[in-house]
Design a protein around this motif. Structure first.
Motif, PDB file in Angstrom:
ATOM      1  N   LEU A  54       0.826  -1.214   0.000  1.00  0.00           N
ATOM      2  CA  LEU A  54       0.000   0.000   0.000  1.00  0.00           C
ATOM      3  C   LEU A  54       0.857   1.259   0.000  1.00  0.00           C
ATOM      4  N   ARG A  55       1.924   1.238   0.783  1.00  0.00           N
ATOM      5  CA  ARG A  55       2.803   2.413   0.811  1.00  0.00           C
ATOM      6  C   ARG A  55       3.478   2.615  -0.534  1.00  0.00           C
ATOM      7  N   THR A  56       3.884   1.517  -1.167  1.00  0.00           N
ATOM      8  CA  THR A  56       4.524   1.621  -2.477  1.00  0.00           C
ATOM      9  C   THR A  56       3.538   2.158  -3.496  1.00  0.00           C
ATOM     10  N   LYS A  57       2.304   1.646  -3.467  1.00  0.00           N
ATOM     11  CA  LYS A  57       1.269   2.111  -4.402  1.00  0.00           C
ATOM     12  C   LYS A  57       0.984   3.591  -4.182  1.00  0.00           C
ATOM     13  N   ARG A  58       0.872   3.970  -2.917  1.00  0.00           N
ATOM     14  CA  ARG A  58       0.598   5.382  -2.599  1.00  0.00           C
ATOM     15  C   ARG A  58       1.760   6.271  -3.058  1.00  0.00           C
ATOM     16  N   LEU A  59       2.970   5.800  -2.839  1.00  0.00           N
ATOM     17  CA  LEU A  59       4.150   6.561  -3.245  1.00  0.00           C
ATOM     18  C   LEU A  59       4.175   6.743  -4.752  1.00  0.00           C
ATOM     19  N   ARG A  60       3.864   5.673  -5.477  1.00  0.00           N
ATOM     20  CA  ARG A  60       3.846   5.779  -6.939  1.00  0.00           C
ATOM     21  C   ARG A  60       2.786   6.768  -7.401  1.00  0.00           C
ATOM     22  N   SER A  61       1.623   6.758  -6.745  1.00  0.00           N
ATOM     23  CA  SER A  61       0.563   7.680  -7.149  1.00  0.00           C
ATOM     24  C   SER A  61       0.953   9.126  -6.828  1.00  0.00           C
ATOM     25  N   LEU A  62       1.674   9.326  -5.734  1.00  0.00           N
ATOM     26  CA  LEU A  62       2.100  10.678  -5.377  1.00  0.00           C
ATOM     27  C   LEU A  62       3.179  11.195  -6.323  1.00  0.00           C
ATOM     28  N   LEU A  63       4.087  10.303  -6.695  1.00  0.00           N
ATOM     29  CA  LEU A  63       5.212  10.729  -7.517  1.00  0.00           C
ATOM     30  C   LEU A  63       4.852  10.850  -8.983  1.00  0.00           C
ATOM     31  N   GLY A  64       4.033   9.918  -9.456  1.00  0.00           N
ATOM     32  CA  GLY A  64       3.699   9.927 -10.881  1.00  0.00           C
ATOM     33  C   GLY A  64       4.963   9.728 -11.691  1.00  0.00           C
ATOM     34  N   THR A  65       5.224  10.632 -12.615  1.00  0.00           N
ATOM     35  CA  THR A  65       6.415  10.537 -13.462  1.00  0.00           C
ATOM     36  C   THR A  65       7.516  11.473 -12.989  1.00  0.00           C
ATOM     37  N   HIS A  66       7.354  12.034 -11.811  1.00  0.00           N
ATOM     38  CA  HIS A  66       8.313  12.984 -11.260  1.00  0.00           C
ATOM     39  C   HIS A  66       9.668  12.309 -11.031  1.00  0.00           C
ATOM     40  N   ASP A  67      10.728  12.923 -11.538  1.00  0.00           N
ATOM     41  CA  ASP A  67      12.075  12.411 -11.296  1.00  0.00           C
ATOM     42  C   ASP A  67      12.539  12.901  -9.928  1.00  0.00           C
ATOM     43  N   LEU A  68      13.142  12.000  -9.171  1.00  0.00           N
ATOM     44  CA  LEU A  68      13.601  12.349  -7.827  1.00  0.00           C
ATOM     45  C   LEU A  68      15.051  12.796  -7.846  1.00  0.00           C
ATOM     46  N   SER A  69      15.348  13.748  -6.984  1.00  0.00           N
ATOM     47  CA  SER A  69      16.740  14.175  -6.831  1.00  0.00           C
ATOM     48  C   SER A  69      17.472  13.129  -5.988  1.00  0.00           C
ATOM     49  N   SER A  70      18.785  13.196  -5.964  1.00  0.00           N
ATOM     50  CA  SER A  70      19.557  12.233  -5.169  1.00  0.00           C
ATOM     51  C   SER A  70      19.246  12.378  -3.683  1.00  0.00           C
ATOM     52  N   GLU A  71      18.981  13.609  -3.249  1.00  0.00           N
ATOM     53  CA  GLU A  71      18.623  13.834  -1.844  1.00  0.00           C
ATOM     54  C   GLU A  71      17.276  13.181  -1.504  1.00  0.00           C
ATOM     55  N   GLU A  72      16.324  13.317  -2.416  1.00  0.00           N
ATOM     56  CA  GLU A  72      15.013  12.692  -2.202  1.00  0.00           C
ATOM     57  C   GLU A  72      15.125  11.168  -2.183  1.00  0.00           C
ATOM     58  N   LEU A  73      15.958  10.632  -3.067  1.00  0.00           N
ATOM     59  CA  LEU A  73      16.174   9.181  -3.084  1.00  0.00           C
ATOM     60  C   LEU A  73      16.807   8.700  -1.782  1.00  0.00           C
ATOM     61  N   ASP A  74      17.778   9.437  -1.281  1.00  0.00           N
ATOM     62  CA  ASP A  74      18.405   9.076  -0.006  1.00  0.00           C
ATOM     63  C   ASP A  74      17.387   9.113   1.137  1.00  0.00           C
ATOM     64  N   ASN A  75      16.533  10.136   1.118  1.00  0.00           N
ATOM     65  CA  ASN A  75      15.468  10.239   2.118  1.00  0.00           C
ATOM     66  C   ASN A  75      14.560   9.016   2.080  1.00  0.00           C
ATOM     67  N   LEU A  76      14.165   8.619   0.874  1.00  0.00           N
ATOM     68  CA  LEU A  76      13.306   7.444   0.735  1.00  0.00           C
ATOM     69  C   LEU A  76      14.002   6.187   1.236  1.00  0.00           C
ATOM     70  N   ARG A  77      15.263   6.034   0.908  1.00  0.00           N
ATOM     71  CA  ARG A  77      16.022   4.860   1.365  1.00  0.00           C
ATOM     72  C   ARG A  77      16.049   4.784   2.891  1.00  0.00           C
ATOM     73  N   GLN A  78      16.257   5.938   3.528  1.00  0.00           N
ATOM     74  CA  GLN A  78      16.286   5.960   4.981  1.00  0.00           C
ATOM     75  C   GLN A  78      14.932   5.583   5.570  1.00  0.00           C
ATOM     76  N   HIS A  79      13.854   6.084   4.974  1.00  0.00           N
ATOM     77  CA  HIS A  79      12.508   5.783   5.493  1.00  0.00           C
ATOM     78  C   HIS A  79      12.175   4.308   5.287  1.00  0.00           C
ATOM     79  N   PHE A  80      12.523   3.758   4.122  1.00  0.00           N
ATOM     80  CA  PHE A  80      12.241   2.349   3.859  1.00  0.00           C
ATOM     81  C   PHE A  80      13.101   1.451   4.744  1.00  0.00           C
ATOM     82  N   ALA A  81      14.285   1.884   5.067  1.00  0.00           N
ATOM     83  CA  ALA A  81      15.149   1.088   5.955  1.00  0.00           C
ATOM     84  C   ALA A  81      14.557   0.978   7.349  1.00  0.00           C
ATOM     85  N   ARG A  82      13.851   2.019   7.779  1.00  0.00           N
ATOM     86  CA  ARG A  82      13.206   1.997   9.099  1.00  0.00           C
ATOM     87  C   ARG A  82      12.045   1.026   9.155  1.00  0.00           C
ATOM     88  N   MET A  83      11.400   0.806   8.009  1.00  0.00           N
ATOM     89  CA  MET A  83      10.261  -0.111   7.971  1.00  0.00           C
ATOM     90  C   MET A  83      10.781  -1.482   8.077  1.00  0.00           C
TER      91      MET A  83
END
Length: 83
Positions: A54-83
């Motif tokens: 569900l979180r992945t689906k929600r994330l995909r819907s929020l992002l759409g085709t938006h390209d993420l910056s390296s900082e945003e990708l690092d943020n996501l990695r940290q949040h997913f690591a906590r899960m």
């Protein structure tokens, strides 16, 4: 006791073990316990995987085709690591 003495203890070697068969009622209770334990583990795994999906689906819907910056990708990695 030293390590070698502990390893030679009758409980470790198995000399103290009863040769009698385990009572059928005890075996039945152990099987029910293991069945409940496995069911509980499967339920927890199912809940966790659905949360991730569900979180992945929600994330995909929020992002759409938006390209993420390296900082945003690092943020996501940290949040997913906590899960």
């Amino acid at each position: 006791m030293m390590k070698n003495q502990l390893l030679m203890h009758p409980w470790v070697i198995g000399d103290c073990a009863k040769q009698d068969r385990i009572d059928a009622e005890v075996v039945s209770k152990l099987q029910r316990f293991n069945a409940r334990r496995k069911l509980r583990a499967a339920a927890i795994a199912s809940v966790l995987s659905s949360k991730v999906a569900l979180r992945t689906k929600r994330l995909r819907s929020l992002l759409g085709t938006h390209d993420l910056s390296s900082e945003e990708l690092d943020n996501l990695r940290q949040h997913f690591a906590r899960m």
